[in-house]
Design a protein around this motif. Structure first.
Motif, PDB file in Angstrom:
ATOM      1  N   ASP A 153       0.759  -1.203  -0.211  1.00  0.00           N
ATOM      2  CA  ASP A 153      -0.020   0.045  -0.027  1.00  0.00           C
ATOM      3  C   ASP A 153       0.445   1.009  -0.214  1.00  0.00           C
ATOM      4  O   ASP A 153       0.849   2.402  -1.463  1.00  0.00           O
ATOM      5  CB  ASP A 153      -1.256  -0.139   1.171  1.00  0.00           C
ATOM      6  N   ALA A 169     -10.095  -3.324  -1.484  1.00  0.00           N
ATOM      7  CA  ALA A 169      -8.747  -2.924  -1.879  1.00  0.00           C
ATOM      8  C   ALA A 169      -8.103  -2.371  -3.362  1.00  0.00           C
ATOM      9  O   ALA A 169      -7.481  -1.337  -3.657  1.00  0.00           O
ATOM     10  CB  ALA A 169      -7.505  -3.882  -1.375  1.00  0.00           C
ATOM     11  N   LEU A 220      -3.884  -0.208   3.894  1.00  0.00           N
ATOM     12  CA  LEU A 220      -4.722  -1.154   5.097  1.00  0.00           C
ATOM     13  C   LEU A 220      -4.460  -2.191   5.933  1.00  0.00           C
ATOM     14  O   LEU A 220      -2.855  -2.375   4.737  1.00  0.00           O
ATOM     15  CB  LEU A 220      -5.413  -1.546   3.672  1.00  0.00           C
ATOM     16  N   ARG A 234     -12.471  -7.722   1.065  1.00  0.00           N
ATOM     17  CA  ARG A 234     -10.669  -6.755   1.387  1.00  0.00           C
ATOM     18  C   ARG A 234     -10.465  -6.822   0.741  1.00  0.00           C
ATOM     19  O   ARG A 234      -9.713  -5.805  -0.042  1.00  0.00           O
ATOM     20  CB  ARG A 234     -10.150  -7.631   2.493  1.00  0.00           C
ATOM     21  N   SER A 294      -5.338  -5.630   9.072  1.00  0.00           N
ATOM     22  CA  SER A 294      -6.231  -6.849   8.740  1.00  0.00           C
ATOM     23  C   SER A 294      -6.030  -7.874   9.997  1.00  0.00           C
ATOM     24  O   SER A 294      -4.973  -7.637  10.054  1.00  0.00           O
ATOM     25  CB  SER A 294      -6.871  -7.237   7.634  1.00  0.00           C
ATOM     26  N   VAL A 308      -6.481   2.722   7.786  1.00  0.00           N
ATOM     27  CA  VAL A 308      -7.617   1.983   8.186  1.00  0.00           C
ATOM     28  C   VAL A 308      -7.681  -0.199   8.042  1.00  0.00           C
ATOM     29  O   VAL A 308      -6.671  -0.591   7.707  1.00  0.00           O
ATOM     30  CB  VAL A 308      -8.369   2.162   6.378  1.00  0.00           C
ATOM     31  N   TYR A 309      -7.846  -0.252   9.410  1.00  0.00           N
ATOM     32  CA  TYR A 309      -8.082  -1.889   9.369  1.00  0.00           C
ATOM     33  C   TYR A 309      -9.103  -2.093   9.340  1.00  0.00           C
ATOM     34  O   TYR A 309     -10.046  -1.688   9.215  1.00  0.00           O
ATOM     35  CB  TYR A 309      -8.315  -1.430  11.188  1.00  0.00           C
ATOM     36  N   LEU A 310      -9.100  -3.245   8.480  1.00  0.00           N
ATOM     37  CA  LEU A 310     -10.573  -4.236   7.589  1.00  0.00           C
ATOM     38  C   LEU A 310     -10.501  -5.372   9.079  1.00  0.00           C
ATOM     39  O   LEU A 310      -9.859  -6.576   8.924  1.00  0.00           O
ATOM     40  CB  LEU A 310      -9.831  -4.247   6.984  1.00  0.00           C
TER      41      LEU A 310
END
Length: 322
Positions: free
Chosen positions: A106, A169, A181, A165, A183, A154-156
């Motif tokens: 990212d 993305a 991102l 997800r 997770s 940003v936490y998924l």
């Protein structure tokens, strides 16, 4: 233990040949070791393959024009480790990159964007009303000044049985949003067995689930604390108690929360949604929300199409245009 594969230098010619042309890398420092031929994955546009090379089978090392059929395994250039690979099955590669290098991928994409603040023009146009009246001719242009220097974390959180997800993305990459991102570990096997594999399987160590959960919480709690926005996904098929807990933890920390779920389970999630800043039905709405929050951009077409009525028209004459 991961094998080592030689990379001679971050900018050296030898590395370029090794990664793209099928040269024979050798160990530096005078040590002799087995050499490997690395080559690019052809025909894939997925970003993971920007950082992963295929390793030629021993008997095919001298072959020209290598293809994925000729690969014995894959090699990650970020952590210098080997990954299981076979033609038509790159799942191990995708899982490796998602678990270990999501942030690097990212950030690498975001660093390619222009870091200077951007001026955006947002055009607010009156749509047709339900009476069939023509759209207003006047168009108001509002100038906004947004900065792209901040990388939004940003936490998924949530279910692991669909590609939501990846959908988010891809939408973020398409709009080139400055978003990193993260997770939880999305491998059920790994998250279930982590404690037993690392701490051992002594019979007197009771309640393996608790031990594994505590180990997984090191990652989840750290990433939620660091996040600017927490997206929590709920599905219809499974009970998502972990996702609900993550939402509560994020709410207690005062994090901005976006929930994502089909309308059919809205009633069951009313308490969770009451604390959410935004409630979305599909991943595209999450991406559009982030685009608006970060850059002030709105979709070119309202979700309700021609039935959309601007708030000034709904409030009637005499009210200020917001």
């Amino acid at each position: 233990m991961n094998e080592d594969c030689e990379v001679t230098g971050p900018t050296g010619d030898a590395e370029k040949q090794q990664l793209t042309g099928g040269q024979h890398p050798t160990k530096s420092g005078g040590k002799s070791d087995e050499s490997h031929v690395l080559f690019d994955m052809k025909g894939s546009s997925r970003r993971e393959w920007k950082y992963v090379r295929l390793v030629a089978k021993e008997e095919l090392r001298t072959k020209k024009d290598l293809t994925s059929t000729d690969a014995s395994k894959a090699y990650c250039t970020l952590c210098k480790s080997y990954i299981t690979f076979s033609k038509g099955n790159g799942n191990s590669v995708y899982r490796h990159m998602e678990k270990r290098h999501q942030g690097e991928m990212d950030l690498a994409e975001n660093n390619n964007d222009d870091a200077k603040p951007s001026k955006r023009l947002i055009h607010l146009e009156h749509a047709k009303n339900t009476n069939g009246a023509k759209p207003a001719k006047k168009q108001k242009t509002i100038k906004h000044h947004f900065s792209k220097t901040k990388i939004w974390k940003v936490y998924l959180s949530g279910e692991i049985h669909s590609d939501w997800r990846e959908d988010i993305a891809q939408g973020i990459r398409k709009q080139k949003l400055p978003v990193s991102l993260t997770s939880p570990n999305t491998s059920r096997e790994d998250s279930d067995n982590c404690a037993a594999m690392i701490l051992g399987m002594e019979q007197n160590r009771r309640n393996w689930d608790v031990i594994g959960a505590r180990m997984n919480s090191v990652r989840t709690q750290t990433l939620i604390r660091e996040a600017d926005v927490v997206v929590v996904r709920f599905g219809e098929k499974y009970g998502h108690w972990n996702a609900a807990f993550d939402a509560g933890y994020a709410a207690a920390l005062g994090k901005s929360i976006i929930t994502l779920h089909p309308p059919s389970i809205s009633h069951m999630l009313k308490e969770v949604n009451a604390f959410a800043n935004v409630v979305c039905e599909d991943p595209s709405q999450v991406v559009e929300t982030l685009a608006y929050v970060i850059e002030g951009s709105l979709p070119s077409t309202p979700r309700d199409g021609d039935s959309f009525i601007p708030i000034a028209d709904r409030l009637g004459k005499g009210n200020p245009n917001p």
